[in-house]
Design an enzyme around this catalytic site. Structure first.
Site, mmCIF file in Angstrom:
data_model
loop_
_atom_site.group_PDB
_atom_site.id
_atom_site.type_symbol
_atom_site.label_atom_id
_atom_site.label_comp_id
_atom_site.label_asym_id
_atom_site.label_seq_id
_atom_site.Cartn_x
_atom_site.Cartn_y
_atom_site.Cartn_z
ATOM 1 N N PRO A 254 -7.492 -25.740 24.643
ATOM 2 C CA PRO A 254 -8.452 -25.693 25.758
ATOM 3 C C PRO A 254 -8.841 -27.119 26.152
ATOM 4 O O PRO A 254 -9.444 -27.849 25.378
ATOM 5 C CB PRO A 254 -9.640 -24.926 25.180
ATOM 6 C CG PRO A 254 -9.518 -25.090 23.702
ATOM 7 C CD PRO A 254 -8.072 -25.222 23.394
ATOM 8 N N ASP B 87 -8.999 -31.901 23.286
ATOM 9 C CA ASP B 87 -8.876 -30.527 22.797
ATOM 10 C C ASP B 87 -10.271 -30.059 22.367
ATOM 11 O O ASP B 87 -10.807 -30.528 21.353
ATOM 12 C CB ASP B 87 -7.893 -30.492 21.629
ATOM 13 C CG ASP B 87 -7.575 -29.078 21.162
ATOM 14 O OD1 ASP B 87 -8.339 -28.148 21.490
ATOM 15 O OD2 ASP B 87 -6.567 -28.906 20.446
ATOM 16 N N HIS B 88 -10.828 -29.107 23.115
ATOM 17 C CA HIS B 88 -12.203 -28.670 22.857
ATOM 18 C C HIS B 88 -12.326 -27.860 21.562
ATOM 19 O O HIS B 88 -13.437 -27.581 21.114
ATOM 20 C CB HIS B 88 -12.715 -27.842 24.031
ATOM 21 C CG HIS B 88 -14.179 -28.027 24.299
ATOM 22 N ND1 HIS B 88 -15.035 -28.602 23.384
ATOM 23 C CD2 HIS B 88 -14.951 -27.712 25.369
ATOM 24 C CE1 HIS B 88 -16.262 -28.627 23.880
ATOM 25 N NE2 HIS B 88 -16.233 -28.092 25.092
ATOM 26 N N ARG B 89 -11.195 -27.477 20.963
ATOM 27 C CA ARG B 89 -11.269 -26.791 19.666
ATOM 28 C C ARG B 89 -11.723 -27.748 18.566
ATOM 29 O O ARG B 89 -12.385 -27.341 17.603
ATOM 30 C CB ARG B 89 -9.903 -26.205 19.292
ATOM 31 C CG ARG B 89 -9.388 -25.111 20.224
ATOM 32 C CD ARG B 89 -7.990 -24.700 19.837
ATOM 33 N NE ARG B 89 -7.058 -25.828 19.900
ATOM 34 C CZ ARG B 89 -5.782 -25.759 19.505
ATOM 35 N NH1 ARG B 89 -5.290 -24.618 19.039
ATOM 36 N NH2 ARG B 89 -4.995 -26.822 19.593
ATOM 37 N N ILE C 195 -12.985 -31.142 19.380
ATOM 38 C CA ILE C 195 -13.897 -32.187 19.856
ATOM 39 C C ILE C 195 -14.933 -31.600 20.793
ATOM 40 O O ILE C 195 -14.592 -30.944 21.794
ATOM 41 C CB ILE C 195 -13.088 -33.291 20.569
ATOM 42 C CG1 ILE C 195 -12.063 -33.882 19.599
ATOM 43 C CG2 ILE C 195 -13.991 -34.376 21.121
ATOM 44 C CD1 ILE C 195 -10.922 -34.572 20.273
#
Length: 539
Positions: free
Chosen positions: A329, A510-512, A514
């Site tokens: 994401p 990568d929002h997973r 960070i």
């Protein structure tokens, strides 16, 4: 002895490669380690060297074919190796068994035929690689077919006729080497063959001398030929690629095996005609006249589109982009830095770099600033191991520098960038970018990056939404440095509006792994080092 050569694994994880061009022809003598073919893998053009000293026996693929790693794509007659003698019983068995006959003397798969059998004209099979491949796919024994082509050469039409059960194709529809006088040693007349239709080369050949090229009158003009298929020598194909010419559009004044054959001279003439037409169009535009008069090409109805195969580098880039977007994401954080001091510092250092033969760009400064931020926020240098459900924090800094090339986006990697100074980083970055543009970069120089920087400002952009170089967790897009008015506060707290050099930044992550706050702080650290370039001396 015949030596088969399988396409090697020219890059970690590479399953296939596209054959860009043959550098040799059947019958050519080659030495060990001599490049014989150019193969395009995921993101690199690789020269495939010969594994032996010998003579090219058969080229089994055509230019443009995609070859799986491990498939035999070329065979050699190896120098200094004697054929294994077969026993009389084996010879008798081979004569009775059709399957054995298929692998007998003169066959591309022969590895143990006697020397006198190899020289027997009746056992020779003359067919280009594409015809041999078609025969293998259809389960047809080429030795049972009498070719209708020049000198008894077997054509694709002969194979299809055999598949359809046409007895003429099998029992003697054309002239074969067996029909000719036994003492004739003449070769087929064509000395240069197309890479995609190169015939199996023999030292002697029975049958009357036959010239396979049939010339036709030259075209009245150099208009696009718009063919579906064109024969040409490898050198001609290389010239066409260098000039950006589609061989199928080049008018042909010769024919080989009933198909158009294009020479290097024809390509040069067509390229010159195209340039003249473009110059005429440009002059017409500058003069305010309509474009498309006499001597210029115009699309006929239904010809306003063109198609090309979706393969090679472009296909691999597409696959990587889809994998990245669907796996991670993405979030993109935008900001800008006042790099007026950095611009001044670079101007002071640039002459010193030039004295050492180095073009000092802004990229090494940005790389140093990114490394400082990665050390402070290790999440940005981490990778998610989904299979083991672990976050892998990497304590090394291999920085990928995205480079736009004529063949698509490539990402050369500067290894251990944290251990290198500004001049070293600049020199290595410039060299890698040059190799990427020239397609001479090796697969190893495109692997192992932990974080990527992409310079969208090089072509005039400011902000972007970069796609992660998956499985990396972050990528920084760098915009163009522009002069903009900014409010500046002096040491006395007084404000004024001044023209400043401003650099825009776009950080995708990568929002997973960070959070948005970490992404913003990371960008702030990069900005701090760019606005105060003396801090880069500490890195």
């Amino acid at each position: 002895m015949v030596r088969e050569f399988e396409l090697p694994d020219v890059g970690e994880g590479v399953a296939e490669g596209e054959l860009v061009s043959w550098l040799v022809e059947e019958g050519d003598a080659v030495s060990e380690d001599q490049p014989i073919a150019e193969v395009e893998t995921d993101k690199a053009l690789v020269d495939v060297p010969s594994p032996v000293d010998g003579t090219i026996r058969e080229l089994r693929y055509e230019e443009g074919d995609v070859i799986p790693v491990g498939d035999v794509f070329v065979t050699f007659d190896v120098e200094g190796e004697e054929p294994v003698e077969s026993t009389d019983d084996a010879a008798d068995t081979a004569g009775d068994d059709p399957e054995s006959a298929e692998h007998g003397a003169g066959s591309p798969d022969a590895t143990g035929a006697e020397a006198d059998e190899v020289a027997t004209p009746q056992d020779r099979v003359f067919a280009p690689p594409r015809v041999r491949r078609l025969a293998r796919e259809e389960g047809i024994d080429l030795t049972s077919i009498q070719g209708s082509g020049p000198g008894g050469r077997i054509t694709a039409a002969d194979v299809r006729s055999a598949v359809a059960g046409d007895s003429q194709a099998i029992t003697g529809g054309g002239v074969t080497s067996a029909d000719a006088p036994a003492d004739s040693d003449a070769k087929t007349g064509s000395d240069v063959t197309a890479a995609s239709d190169a015939e199996t080369t023999a030292d002697t050949r029975t049958g009357p001398e036959t010239d396979s090229r049939a010339t036709s009158p030259p075209p009245s003009s150099l208009e696009s030929a718009d063919r579906d298929r064109t024969l040409a020598a490898p050198a001609t194909r290389r010239i066409a690629r260098e000039k950006g010419i589609d061989l199928d559009s080049v008018p042909a004044v010769e024919e080989r095996e009933g198909e158009a054959f294009v020479t290097a001279e024809a390509v040069e003439n067509y390229a010159a005609a195209q340039k003249r037409a473009q110059d005429a169009d440009r002059a017409a535009v500058e003069a305010g006249k309509p474009v498309g008069g006499a001597g210029t090409e115009a699309f006929a109805p239904g010809e306003s589109e063109r198609r090309e195969p979706f393969q090679g580098v472009r296909k691999r880039i597409a696959e990587a982009m889809v994998e990245s977007k669907y796996s991670a994401p993405h979030v993109t954080h935008h900001d800008e830095a006042d790099v007026t001091a950095l611009v001044e510092a670079r101007e002071r250092l640039k002459p010193h770099a030039e004295e050492r033969g180095i073009n000092l760009t802004y990229m090494p400064f940005i790389t140093k600033a990114v490394i400082a931020a990665l050390k402070e926020y290790p999440e940005m240098n981490a990778v998610l191991d989904e299979e083991n459900e672990e976050i892998v924090y990497r304590d090394y800094y291999n920085i990928g520098i995205a480079a736009a090339t004529d063949n698509g986006l490539m990402v050369p990697v500067v290894e251990n960038a944290d251990r290198k100074g500004l001049l070293s980083l600049s020199s290595e970055t410039n060299e890698l970018a040059k190799k990427a543009r020239e397609r001479s970069i090796s697969p190893s120089e495109l692997r192992g990056s932990t974080f990527t920087i992409t310079n969208v400002g090089g072509i005039g952009g400011e902000y972007a939404t970069p796609i992660l170089n998956y499985p990396e967790s972050g990528i920084l897009g760098v915009g163009e440095i522009k002069r903009k008015p900014r409010v500046v506060t002096d040491e006395h707290g007084e404000e004024s509006i001044e023209p400043r050099s401003v650099l825009t930044l776009s950080l995708s992550f990568d929002h997973r792994l960070i959070d948005g706050a970490v992404g913003a702080r990371f960008t702030n650290t990069v900005i701090e080092h760019l606005e105060n370039p003396e801090l880069l001396l500490l890195e």
